[in-house]
Design a protein around this motif. Structure first.
Motif, PDB file in Angstrom:
ATOM      1  N   LYS A 163       0.838  -1.215   0.000  1.00 30.01           N
ATOM      2  CA  LYS A 163       0.000   0.000   0.000  1.00 30.01           C
ATOM      3  C   LYS A 163       0.866   1.256   0.000  1.00 30.01           C
ATOM      4  O   LYS A 163       0.782   2.098   0.897  1.00 30.01           O
ATOM      5  N   SER A 165       0.869   4.012  -1.564  1.00 22.42           N
ATOM      6  CA  SER A 165       0.362   5.366  -1.769  1.00 22.42           C
ATOM      7  C   SER A 165       0.043   6.081  -0.460  1.00 22.42           C
ATOM      8  O   SER A 165      -0.279   7.260  -0.454  1.00 22.42           O
ATOM      9  N   SER A 166       0.134   5.371   0.661  1.00 27.20           N
ATOM     10  CA  SER A 166      -0.115   5.994   1.963  1.00 27.20           C
ATOM     11  C   SER A 166       1.107   5.826   2.863  1.00 27.20           C
ATOM     12  O   SER A 166       2.037   5.086   2.537  1.00 27.20           O
ATOM     13  N   ASP A 229      -4.567   2.247  -3.662  1.00 29.50           N
ATOM     14  CA  ASP A 229      -3.766   2.219  -2.436  1.00 29.50           C
ATOM     15  C   ASP A 229      -2.323   1.813  -2.706  1.00 29.50           C
ATOM     16  O   ASP A 229      -1.592   1.446  -1.795  1.00 29.50           O
TER      17      ASP A 229
END
Length: 388
Positions: A163, A165-166, A229
């Protein structure tokens, strides 16, 4: 020897080059034309021999680049005679080898086995062993994988982030790797906050290429289906939007379908897609850019269930040029991913970092290529696209 076919001679000679080290992992072998001239055989014979060696794992192909050595050494397991197997058991034990950790988001399907095969072929040929772990794209599982790797005293780590992107909650463990001088490399995506060395495909460029391809065919309202994500999905979405803007096509909210890891089962995504196509909007959309080949096949199946023809009534593109792209009678237009090559080069990078105590900070960005197949065509005039 005189009874051997020309095909067998070509095949055995190439494997001899690999076993003796004349051709090393990652080396490009002679072209088809050169092999024909070298062995004095037909093009068909060369293609058959090389094709078998690719299937058996001795070689791999990269579209537009050629055929390369995958690093497989020794005899294939299924070809060992009983005598050879017994002799191998009598050999003195090899000294303990350094271990490289590999953490992927998934392991059992899609493009990941090919990447891992490339990594393993290079590590094995250079005296390293591999320990493998899988996160299922879950940050909690990633933490456990990282802790396990540290407990095994790995020499280096190749990791596909979870994940990305976070913000990553496992930053402390990555910083601990740095404190212990354990080099690590991220592949496919990376955590921007760590600014790590990484190998990725230019996914924004890839998203742009497939979208522009559809636009040039005449499609004006195109759906984008993206996983949001991870950085790959975000980058592919950026390319999608950039292509639409370049060609001065409007970008409407109902043109993008987004989903996360937890929502990626095909039923959830297809339910979202149906909501984007009210029955009162005939012909509103004529094409879809999909996050990857897996999603593209799910969309293809949904269209078939609705009685719609691809590409006559609706065009679809995938991404990654996986084996799925040619798994059905409708072959997917898609974007290349250097699966085996990335694996080999990632392994080469980590071995060099371990042996030279050099982190080699920086990035390798692979240029994607558009592969046009039968899933895309100009839009059918006055067509009506309905989903129920």
């Amino acid at each position: 020897m005189g009874s051997k076919t020309k095909y067998t001679i070509v095949k055995e000679k190439i494997t001899e080059w690999i076993r003796t080290g004349r051709v090393k992992p990652g080396d490009k072998i002679y072209s088809e034309h050169e092999l024909v001239r070298l062995f004095g055989v037909s093009r068909h014979t060369v293609r058959q021999a090389v094709g078998d060696l690719v299937h058996e794992g001795w070689l791999y192909r990269e579209r537009g680049a050629g055929t390369f050595c995958s690093g497989k050494s020794g005899l294939p397991l299924e070809r060992l005679t009983t005598e050879q197997a017994e002799q191998s058991l009598l050999l003195p034990s090899a000294p303990a080898r350094k271990t490289i950790g590999v953490i992927t988001t998934y392991i059992s399907d899609y493009i990941f086995p090919t990447i891992i095969k490339g990594i393993e072929s290079y590590l094995t040929s250079h005296g390293y062993s591999l320990t493998l772990a899988c996160t299922d794209n879950d940050a909690g599982k990633e933490r456990l994988c990282l802790e396990s790797m540290l407990s095994q005293n790995i020499a280096g780590l190749i990791v596909e982030p979870t994940k990305s992107s976070s913000f990553n909650p496992n930053m402390k463990i990555y910083l601990e790797l740095e404190q212990r001088s354990i080099p690590y490399l991220m592949i496919n995506q990376f955590y921007p906050q760590l600014m790590p060395s990484h190998m990725v495909v230019d996914d924004e460029r890839g998203g742009f290429l497939v979208t522009e391809h559809l636009i040039k065919l005449g499609h004006k309202k195109i759906i984008g289906i993206f996983k949001v994500d991870d950085l790959q999905g975000i980058s592919r979405m950026r390319g999608f939007i950039r292509a639409l803007r370049k060609h001065r096509l409007p970008v409407f909210p109902d043109m993008i379908v987004s989903y996360t890891t937890e929502e990626q089962d095909d039923g959830h995504i297809l339910a979202k897609l149906r909501d984007f196509f009210p029955l009162s909007s005939p012909g509103a959309h004529t094409a879809a850019v999909c996050y990857n080949d897996q999603i593209a096949l799910h969309v293809l199946d949904m269209l078939r269930n609705q009685g719609l023809r691809v590409p006559e009534e609706f065009s679809i593109t995938g991404y990654d040029d996986s084996y799925l792209a040619e798994a059905t009678e409708v072959k997917l237009t898609t974007v290349t991913h250097p699966k085996t090559l990335m694996g080999i080069e990632a392994a080469r990078w980590i071995v060099n970092a371990v042996e030279n105590r050099n982190s080699q900070e920086g990035a390798v960005v692979y240029e994607p290529q558009l592969v046009i197949r039968s899933s895309t065509a100009p839009p059918k005039e006055m067509s009506a696209v309905h989903f129920s």
